[in-house]
Write a protein that holds these residues in place. Structure first.
Motif, mmCIF file in Angstrom:
data_model
loop_
_atom_site.group_PDB
_atom_site.id
_atom_site.type_symbol
_atom_site.label_atom_id
_atom_site.label_comp_id
_atom_site.label_asym_id
_atom_site.label_seq_id
_atom_site.Cartn_x
_atom_site.Cartn_y
_atom_site.Cartn_z
ATOM 1 N N CYS A 72 0.791 -1.237 0.000
ATOM 2 C CA CYS A 72 0.000 0.000 0.000
ATOM 3 C C CYS A 72 0.820 1.282 0.000
ATOM 4 C CB CYS A 72 -0.937 0.009 1.207
ATOM 5 S SG CYS A 72 -2.103 -1.356 1.232
ATOM 6 N N PHE A 73 2.144 1.184 0.052
ATOM 7 C CA PHE A 73 2.950 2.405 0.149
ATOM 8 C C PHE A 73 4.330 2.152 -0.451
ATOM 9 C CE2 PHE A 73 3.215 -0.072 4.030
ATOM 10 C CZ PHE A 73 4.580 -0.241 4.178
ATOM 11 N N ASP A 74 5.004 3.225 -0.773
ATOM 12 C CA ASP A 74 6.364 3.163 -1.293
ATOM 13 C C ASP A 74 7.306 2.805 -0.144
ATOM 14 O OD1 ASP A 74 8.990 3.802 -2.194
ATOM 15 O OD2 ASP A 74 8.173 5.245 -3.622
ATOM 16 N N HIS A 75 8.088 1.755 -0.318
ATOM 17 C CA HIS A 75 8.965 1.298 0.760
ATOM 18 C C HIS A 75 10.155 2.219 0.998
ATOM 19 C CE1 HIS A 75 7.411 -3.135 0.882
ATOM 20 N NE2 HIS A 75 6.451 -2.243 0.896
ATOM 21 N N ASP A 76 10.299 3.240 0.161
ATOM 22 C CA ASP A 76 11.293 4.278 0.437
ATOM 23 C C ASP A 76 10.755 5.354 1.384
ATOM 24 O OD1 ASP A 76 13.482 3.319 -1.023
ATOM 25 O OD2 ASP A 76 12.696 4.139 -2.898
ATOM 26 N N HIS A 77 9.537 5.193 1.872
ATOM 27 C CA HIS A 77 8.966 6.126 2.847
ATOM 28 C C HIS A 77 9.935 6.252 4.033
ATOM 29 C CE1 HIS A 77 6.322 7.871 5.849
ATOM 30 N NE2 HIS A 77 5.346 8.003 4.959
ATOM 31 N N PRO A 78 10.261 7.473 4.448
ATOM 32 C CA PRO A 78 11.288 7.648 5.488
ATOM 33 C C PRO A 78 10.944 6.999 6.822
ATOM 34 C CG PRO A 78 10.108 9.702 5.065
ATOM 35 C CD PRO A 78 9.726 8.764 3.977
ATOM 36 N N GLY A 79 9.657 6.790 7.115
ATOM 37 C CA GLY A 79 9.296 6.205 8.397
ATOM 38 C C GLY A 79 9.182 4.702 8.407
ATOM 39 N N PHE A 80 9.320 4.041 7.242
ATOM 40 C CA PHE A 80 9.075 2.601 7.147
ATOM 41 C C PHE A 80 10.271 1.796 7.634
ATOM 42 C CE2 PHE A 80 9.093 -1.283 4.332
ATOM 43 C CZ PHE A 80 8.161 -1.982 5.087
ATOM 44 N N ALA A 111 8.996 -4.448 -14.299
ATOM 45 C CA ALA A 111 8.535 -3.065 -14.450
ATOM 46 C C ALA A 111 8.279 -2.428 -13.096
ATOM 47 C CB ALA A 111 7.258 -3.049 -15.297
ATOM 48 N N ALA A 112 8.407 -1.099 -13.057
ATOM 49 C CA ALA A 112 8.248 -0.364 -11.796
ATOM 50 C C ALA A 112 6.841 -0.460 -11.239
ATOM 51 C CB ALA A 112 8.634 1.096 -11.996
ATOM 52 N N ASP A 113 5.860 -0.768 -12.106
ATOM 53 C CA ASP A 113 4.481 -0.920 -11.627
ATOM 54 C C ASP A 113 3.972 -2.346 -11.840
ATOM 55 O OD1 ASP A 113 4.252 -0.950 -14.373
ATOM 56 O OD2 ASP A 113 2.419 0.283 -14.422
ATOM 57 N N ALA A 114 4.876 -3.312 -11.848
ATOM 58 C CA ALA A 114 4.496 -4.704 -12.071
ATOM 59 C C ALA A 114 3.565 -5.208 -10.974
ATOM 60 C CB ALA A 114 5.736 -5.595 -12.144
ATOM 61 N N ILE A 115 2.739 -6.177 -11.343
ATOM 62 C CA ILE A 115 1.859 -6.868 -10.397
ATOM 63 C C ILE A 115 2.468 -8.229 -10.122
ATOM 64 C CG2 ILE A 115 -0.424 -7.880 -10.052
ATOM 65 C CD1 ILE A 115 -1.484 -5.748 -12.050
ATOM 66 N N ILE A 116 2.638 -8.555 -8.840
ATOM 67 C CA ILE A 116 3.197 -9.853 -8.439
ATOM 68 C C ILE A 116 2.172 -10.576 -7.585
ATOM 69 C CG2 ILE A 116 5.072 -11.080 -7.273
ATOM 70 C CD1 ILE A 116 5.580 -7.466 -8.311
ATOM 71 N N ALA A 117 1.657 -11.686 -8.075
ATOM 72 C CA ALA A 117 0.732 -12.525 -7.311
ATOM 73 C C ALA A 117 1.531 -13.650 -6.674
ATOM 74 C CB ALA A 117 -0.359 -13.093 -8.220
ATOM 75 N N GLY A 118 1.527 -13.704 -5.342
ATOM 76 C CA GLY A 118 2.322 -14.683 -4.619
ATOM 77 C C GLY A 118 1.506 -15.865 -4.168
ATOM 78 N N ASP A 119 2.189 -17.004 -3.983
ATOM 79 C CA ASP A 119 1.503 -18.235 -3.575
ATOM 80 C C ASP A 119 1.609 -18.420 -2.066
ATOM 81 O OD1 ASP A 119 0.084 -20.353 -5.304
ATOM 82 O OD2 ASP A 119 1.152 -21.584 -3.826
ATOM 83 N N HIS A 171 4.775 -0.986 -7.344
ATOM 84 C CA HIS A 171 4.317 -2.338 -7.624
ATOM 85 C C HIS A 171 3.030 -2.650 -6.861
ATOM 86 C CE1 HIS A 171 8.795 -2.250 -7.671
ATOM 87 N NE2 HIS A 171 8.650 -2.905 -8.812
ATOM 88 N N THR A 172 2.353 -3.688 -7.305
ATOM 89 C CA THR A 172 1.267 -4.295 -6.538
ATOM 90 C C THR A 172 1.680 -5.729 -6.227
ATOM 91 O OG1 THR A 172 -0.439 -2.967 -7.634
ATOM 92 C CG2 THR A 172 -1.163 -4.970 -6.530
ATOM 93 N N LEU A 173 1.797 -6.044 -4.959
ATOM 94 C CA LEU A 173 2.177 -7.394 -4.530
ATOM 95 C C LEU A 173 1.098 -7.909 -3.591
ATOM 96 C CD1 LEU A 173 5.681 -8.575 -3.368
ATOM 97 C CD2 LEU A 173 3.651 -9.200 -2.071
ATOM 98 N N PHE A 174 0.561 -9.089 -3.883
ATOM 99 C CA PHE A 174 -0.496 -9.620 -3.027
ATOM 100 C C PHE A 174 -0.471 -11.137 -3.006
ATOM 101 C CE2 PHE A 174 -2.356 -9.456 -7.249
ATOM 102 C CZ PHE A 174 -3.102 -10.630 -7.344
ATOM 103 N N THR A 175 -1.079 -11.662 -1.965
ATOM 104 C CA THR A 175 -1.312 -13.094 -1.830
ATOM 105 C C THR A 175 -2.576 -13.264 -1.006
ATOM 106 O OG1 THR A 175 -0.349 -15.219 -1.121
ATOM 107 C CG2 THR A 175 0.040 -13.323 0.306
ATOM 108 N N ALA A 176 -3.122 -14.467 -1.001
ATOM 109 C CA ALA A 176 -4.294 -14.740 -0.170
ATOM 110 C C ALA A 176 -3.798 -15.075 1.232
ATOM 111 C CB ALA A 176 -5.115 -15.881 -0.752
ATOM 112 N N GLY A 177 -3.441 -14.040 1.995
ATOM 113 C CA GLY A 177 -2.696 -14.242 3.236
ATOM 114 C C GLY A 177 -3.457 -14.945 4.334
ATOM 115 N N GLY A 178 -4.775 -14.729 4.434
ATOM 116 C CA GLY A 178 -5.525 -15.336 5.520
ATOM 117 C C GLY A 178 -5.767 -16.821 5.328
ATOM 118 N N ASN A 179 -6.215 -17.202 4.136
ATOM 119 C CA ASN A 179 -6.464 -18.621 3.832
ATOM 120 C C ASN A 179 -5.188 -19.316 3.380
ATOM 121 O OD1 ASN A 179 -8.373 -20.755 3.715
ATOM 122 N ND2 ASN A 179 -8.485 -20.557 1.491
#
Length: 587
Positions: free
Chosen positions: A246-254, A385-393, A410-418
């Protein structure tokens, strides 16, 4: 219109123009109506589970609701795993199942009849615990009302999946009147001033604050406002896995992600804070560990969530809680009186960030003279690509991905709960169809790849430019590592009895390109363009997740274990005694 045509028109009106399906007799009328509608398209999958997982991905990348249509019996039950993915991760999706004619149904013949019609299954009863709304309609008018209600429920409050079961006689029956649409259901929550005052009270005496960014921030669509507020406030923050995209990982507070597979520095900071503000995170046992009493023991923990029932989990933990519609979160934060942060805390936070963030490595890979999965993930991060979508298993592969991938646009996601094996490939297909102009990568382990491997045919048939990465360590690595810690390194069913096919030859059989990676320099930008490809990355079967928490320890004491001196340096403000014996190696 008949019932099937009404369903098609309803989907067009809500903007869900693509339907994922595997056809069958009990849904053929509905699929036909979708195929005839000028604004709709259907996409055929090889398994209904994959269709539901693809529908789950649609919302994650486009904020449009994914839709499936499936036949009765096994077609409907095959949806269940994908529906559960959406339910546990609060993703809205619509699932429409065909059902036998009502005069053929068991209920028509008697309450105790197990089955009357062919492939008759009480799918509504089965999915009710994992949907926000599930109903079988019995007439055209019920169909109008229930479709509208189901969609409104899916989109309201804490979002989630819904299912409408449609008997064949209703699919064919006449439906009178225009399409009904309902507004989102009103969401009750505490007033924004009340929540702001409560947060201010949490921060009132704090000198070592930290914010935990959860997935709820992004689901509410307020991620940019929250990121801007954190930058202005100067409060350091950590993230759950669901929040990372949800945010750029270069955010100074991250500072990194926290939990069992979290970043060491992020875990240290959270564990040493005196106030932890939790924004939209469930705080499950992959975040707090199996013993939540070891979580942030020196802090006031304040959890804010859209789901009032979710907050009931913390009634025995002495946490502060606030119930909030997260669309109002930016207004709340702007009215919070900020804490006075201690200079020593700022110095410590900077030290933990510089020492640990982005420093994950694989000591096991070095010993084995094997590829490091962390180096592989970072190399993929560089060439896509800088805006690539990565679907994780799932499994070890998803841990390496979250630990090492640095998100910018980027958009990175997985079905984390299930977290089911087999999610990444159909999810990547759904993502590519929803966002055709973006680069899409399906990222898998060798075990998860085999669960829905049949969808390589869907990739081929649709000519989709998706790169399918397989991190092949020839085992269920996350289970194998658990067996090392707790089962005497007996690899029953994780390695012994388990086998891996030649993924390259399988790709060729489907008519797809393939590549075998044994060196980092073989991972180039060209691999990820030019059409569908299966990229097999060869790893040692002994490759570990590093760091990883073992049972019984707080999240700031992960394996491989730090020396006593480095551990004490990380726990500068709160004492977390270590067990006397340390199994495994020290770093």
């Amino acid at each position: 219109m008949n019932g099937s045509e009404y369903i098609a028109e309803f989907l067009a009106r809500i903007g869900s123009t693509r339907v994922f399906t595997l056809t069958g007799g009990a849904c053929a009328f509905m699929v036909d109506a979708v195929g005839r509608h000028p604004e709709l398209t259907y996409t055929c999958f090889q398994h209904e589970q994959s269709a539901a997982m693809a529908a789950d991905a649609v919302w994650r990348v486009s904020r449009r609701v994914g839709v499936t249509i499936a036949t009765s019996g096994p077609g409907a039950t095959n949806l269940i795993t994908g529906i559960a993915c959406s339910y546990f991760d609060s993703i809205p999706s619509i699932h429409i199942t065909g059902q036998v004619n009502q005069r053929e149904a068991s209920a028509f013949h008697g309450a105790n009849v197990r089955q009357s019609g062919f492939q008759e299954t009480k799918i509504v009863d089965m999915v009710r615990p994992i949907t926000k709304y599930a109903v079988m309609v019995r007439s055209g008018e019920e169909l109008r009302q229930e479709l509208a209600s189901a969609y409104a429920v899916a989109m309201s409050g804490r979002k989630g999946p819904v299912l409408i079961d449609v008997p064949m006689d209703v699919q064919k029956s006449e439906v009178e009147g225009d399409v009904i649409l309902q507004p989102e259901r009103s969401q009750t929550s505490e007033p924004t001033k009340t929540v702001a005052a409560s947060i201010a009270m949490t921060f009132a005496k704090s000198r070592r604050p930290v914010v935990l960014w959860g997935g709820g921030v992004g689901l509410a669509g307020v991620e940019q406002q929250v990121a801007d507020w954190l930058a202005r406030a100067g409060i350091p923050f950590v993230s759950s896995w669901a929040g990372l995209t949800c945010f750029d990982h270069d955010h100074p507070g991250f500072l990194g992600q926290i939990g069992v597979y979290g970043n060491r520095g992020a875990n240290f900071v959270l564990q040493n804070a005196d106030a932890v503000l939790v924004l939209g995170s469930r705080l499950d046992n992959r975040q707090r560990s199996g013993n939540p009493r070891n979580f942030a023991t020196g802090a006031t923990v304040h959890v804010i969530d859209v789901d009032e029932e979710e907050l009931q989990k913390f009634r025995n933990d002495s946490y502060r809680t606030s119930h909030l519609d997260f669309r109002h979160l930016p207004a709340v934060l702007e009215n919070v009186a900020l804490p006075e942060i201690d200079a020593e805390w700022r110095k410590y936070v900077t030290e933990m960030k510089n020492r640990y963030l982005g420093r994950e490595t694989s000591a096991s890979a070095r010993r084995l003279n094997s590829l490091s999965p962390y180096d592989v993930v970072r190399r993929i991060n560089e060439v896509v690509a800088a805006d690539a979508i990565i679907a994780g298993d799932t499994g070890a592969a998803i841990c390496w991905l979250h630990q090492a991938f640095k998100i910018r646009r980027h958009t990175l996601f997985t079905a984390g709960g299930n977290s089911p094996m087999g999610y990444a490939l159909p999810a990547a297909i759904g993502a590519k169809l929803a966002a055709p102009h973006r680069q899409v990568i399906s990222y898998n382990g060798d075990g998860g790849m085999q669960l829905n491997i049949q969808e390589l045919q869907t990739l081929k048939h649709l000519h989709l430019d998706v790169a399918v990465v397989v991190m092949n360590n020839a085992s269920y690595g996350i289970v194998r590592q658990f067996q090392d810690s707790h089962l005497g390194s007996r690899y029953s069913a994780s390695q012994t009895g388990y086998s891996v096919p030649d993924f390259g030859r399988i790709a060729q059989a489907y008519g797809l390109r393939n590549a075998r990676v044994e060196r980092i320099d073989q991972i180039t930008p060209n691999l990820f363009t030019g059409g569908a490809i299966v990229i097999e990355v060869m790893l040692s079967e002994q490759t570990l997740i590093e760091p990883k928490l073992e049972m019984g320890r707080p999240i700031n004491d992960q394996f491989p274990y730090l020396s006593d001196a480095e551990y004490a340096s990380g726990n500068r403000f709160v004492d977390y005694p270590r067990p006397k014996s340390l199994k495994g190696m020290l770093t």
